[in-house]
Design a protein around this motif. Structure first.
Motif, PDB file in Angstrom:
ATOM      1  N   UNK A 205      81.787  25.693   3.624  1.00 30.99           N
ATOM      2  CA  UNK A 205      81.692  25.650   2.208  1.00 30.99           C
ATOM      3  C   UNK A 205      80.431  26.355   1.541  1.00 30.99           C
ATOM      4  N   UNK A 206      79.674  26.654   2.540  1.00 29.74           N
ATOM      5  CA  UNK A 206      78.349  27.557   2.196  1.00 29.74           C
ATOM      6  C   UNK A 206      77.738  28.311   3.157  1.00 29.74           C
ATOM      7  N   UNK A 207      77.255  29.439   2.842  1.00 30.82           N
ATOM      8  CA  UNK A 207      76.483  30.426   3.997  1.00 30.82           C
ATOM      9  C   UNK A 207      75.321  30.710   3.038  1.00 30.82           C
ATOM     10  N   UNK A 208      74.137  30.424   3.226  1.00 23.44           N
ATOM     11  CA  UNK A 208      72.828  30.813   2.492  1.00 23.44           C
ATOM     12  C   UNK A 208      73.346  30.398   1.186  1.00 23.44           C
ATOM     13  N   UNK A 209      73.003  31.241   0.221  1.00 27.14           N
ATOM     14  CA  UNK A 209      73.267  30.683  -1.161  1.00 27.14           C
ATOM     15  C   UNK A 209      74.762  30.958  -1.623  1.00 27.14           C
ATOM     16  N   UNK A 210      75.652  31.655  -0.623  1.00 32.22           N
ATOM     17  CA  UNK A 210      76.946  31.843  -1.184  1.00 32.22           C
ATOM     18  C   UNK A 210      77.845  30.537  -1.121  1.00 32.22           C
ATOM     19  N   UNK A 211      78.837  30.383  -2.023  1.00 31.19           N
ATOM     20  CA  UNK A 211      79.584  29.251  -1.950  1.00 31.19           C
ATOM     21  C   UNK A 211      81.098  29.572  -1.839  1.00 31.19           C
ATOM     22  N   UNK A 212      81.821  28.665  -1.199  1.00 27.09           N
ATOM     23  CA  UNK A 212      83.204  28.965  -1.170  1.00 27.09           C
ATOM     24  C   UNK A 212      84.107  28.897  -2.320  1.00 27.09           C
ATOM     25  N   UNK A 213      83.630  28.304  -3.570  1.00 30.86           N
ATOM     26  CA  UNK A 213      84.289  28.259  -4.787  1.00 30.86           C
ATOM     27  C   UNK A 213      84.483  29.623  -5.225  1.00 30.86           C
ATOM     28  N   UNK A 214      83.660  30.641  -4.885  1.00 36.72           N
ATOM     29  CA  UNK A 214      83.963  31.807  -5.315  1.00 36.72           C
ATOM     30  C   UNK A 214      84.717  32.821  -4.285  1.00 36.72           C
ATOM     31  N   UNK A 215      85.329  32.192  -3.362  1.00 40.73           N
ATOM     32  CA  UNK A 215      86.183  32.820  -2.229  1.00 40.73           C
ATOM     33  C   UNK A 215      87.553  33.174  -2.796  1.00 40.73           C
ATOM     34  N   UNK A 216      88.110  34.027  -1.992  1.00 39.42           N
ATOM     35  CA  UNK A 216      89.477  34.301  -2.379  1.00 39.42           C
ATOM     36  C   UNK A 216      90.220  34.347  -0.667  1.00 39.42           C
ATOM     37  N   UNK A 217      91.507  34.039  -1.017  1.00 44.90           N
ATOM     38  CA  UNK A 217      92.551  33.986   0.230  1.00 44.90           C
ATOM     39  C   UNK A 217      92.912  35.477   0.384  1.00 44.90           C
ATOM     40  N   UNK A 218      93.336  35.321   1.764  1.00 46.86           N
ATOM     41  CA  UNK A 218      94.001  36.790   2.091  1.00 46.86           C
ATOM     42  C   UNK A 218      95.452  36.978   1.348  1.00 46.86           C
ATOM     43  N   UNK A 219      96.072  35.796   1.281  1.00 46.44           N
ATOM     44  CA  UNK A 219      97.435  35.844   0.449  1.00 46.44           C
ATOM     45  C   UNK A 219      97.343  36.264  -0.993  1.00 46.44           C
ATOM     46  N   UNK A 220      96.014  35.991  -1.452  1.00 51.69           N
ATOM     47  CA  UNK A 220      95.832  36.344  -2.954  1.00 51.69           C
ATOM     48  C   UNK A 220      95.473  37.862  -3.060  1.00 51.69           C
ATOM     49  N   UNK A 221      94.818  38.316  -2.043  1.00 54.09           N
ATOM     50  CA  UNK A 221      94.547  39.663  -2.038  1.00 54.09           C
ATOM     51  C   UNK A 221      95.672  40.468  -1.898  1.00 54.09           C
TER      52      UNK A 221
END
Length: 311
Positions: A205-221
């Protein structure tokens, strides 16, 4: 005779995309598919997620790949479901069952064991991992039935929180240092509880300061028009946003881009007070020039430089 379809010309795409990796994809599979969807020349990921795991996989494109090492070394946060009472060959659902035991542990016992695994710990890397021995990944030895000695490594579990327990399933939030195998952590917790365990699910759910909430799925792309996909990218400096910024005039920018160390103490009295890593911009257009180490006495030492097209 029909002509074969023309190969698409790859584009010089630069930036960072936060992907929500699906289950069943290796990190490299997810990278290759996303790179194709964005028609990008160059891309890389920032640390692997096992195929059975899901969640945040930051992907770097073009000039952003120069800073991917920062995320490889960053702390990670996961939500994991630990299945108590059953051990497997891989420590997760992809392996074969080894042993099954009764689960008779209380929340108090769980909390006491979790406290033992919080902070600096020693962890033995699993045989089913991409670590290499004599040029060959350990998982190849494991698949051939060979078990090799592995040295324990120091990692840090910054936080280990029990979110839910309904026997035999236990849900944890884990914040850990680079190099931590959550599969091994789950196995070790199960062993300490006396019943064994494997991971039923793992989501980053988080890498450094980057968060899952701002991610996108392959299907959405895939569902987006091709022209809109590049708008998903954060700028290259998204990976550096936690570092102080220094802005240089044109003359200093040229010297910086030639890799010259700059004495800034007298020129810029408002430098960050503490030496350390900084991001560097050109004042005229706020173009990111790269990262640098701000050393004692206001010395700016270039580190990784961006190809701006003007030097």
């Amino acid at each position: 005779m029909t002509n074969p379809p023309k190969k698409r010309t790859r584009l010089p795409v630069h930036g960072v995309l936060l992907l929500d990796k699906p289950v069943g994809f290796s990190s490299n599979d997810a990278l290759i598919k996303t790179k194709r969807l964005l028609n990008a020349i160059k891309a890389g990921h920032t640390g692997t997620l096992d195929p059975f795991a899901t969640g945040l996989l930051p992907l770097c494109f073009g000039e952003a790949t120069k800073f991917s090492q920062d995320l490889l070394e960053a702390d990670k946060t996961y939500i994991t479901v630990v299945h108590l009472g059953i051990t497997t060959t891989t420590g997760d659902t992809e392996g074969e069952q080894l042993e099954q035991r009764a689960v008779d542990v209380s929340i108090e016992q769980i909390r006491a064991v979790l406290a033992q695994f919080t902070g600096p710990i020693q962890q033995v890397p699993p045989m089913y991992s991409a670590l290499k021995r004599d040029g060959k990944p350990l998982y190849e030895y494991a698949r051939a039935g060979v078990t090799l000695e592995r040295e324990a490594r120091a990692v840090v579990i910054h936080a280990l929180e029990l979110l839910d327990y309904s026997a035999p399933m236990m849900t944890l939030r884990v914040k850990c240092s680079k190099g931590t195998y959550v599969r091994v952590l789950g196995e070790d917790i199960g062993a300490a509880l006396g019943c064994g365990a494997h991971l039923q699910a793992l989501r980053r759910i988080q890498v450094g300061h980057l968060q899952l909430e701002k991610s996108i799925t392959i299907e959405s792309i895939e569902a987006m028009p091709e022209a809109a996909r590049l708008e998903l990218l954060d700028p290259v400096d998204a990976l550096l946003s936690s570092f102080p910024a220094i802005t240089l005039d044109e003359a200093l920018s040229v010297r910086f881009l030639h890799g010259q160390r700059l004495a800034l103490a007298k020129l810029m009295p408002d430098l960050p007070a503490t030496p350390g890593r900084v991001r560097v911009y050109r004042a005229a257009d706020h173009q990111l020039l790269g990262s640098a180490q701000l050393q004692e006495f206001g010395i700016l030492a270039p580190e990784r430089l961006i190809q701006t097209g003007t030097h």
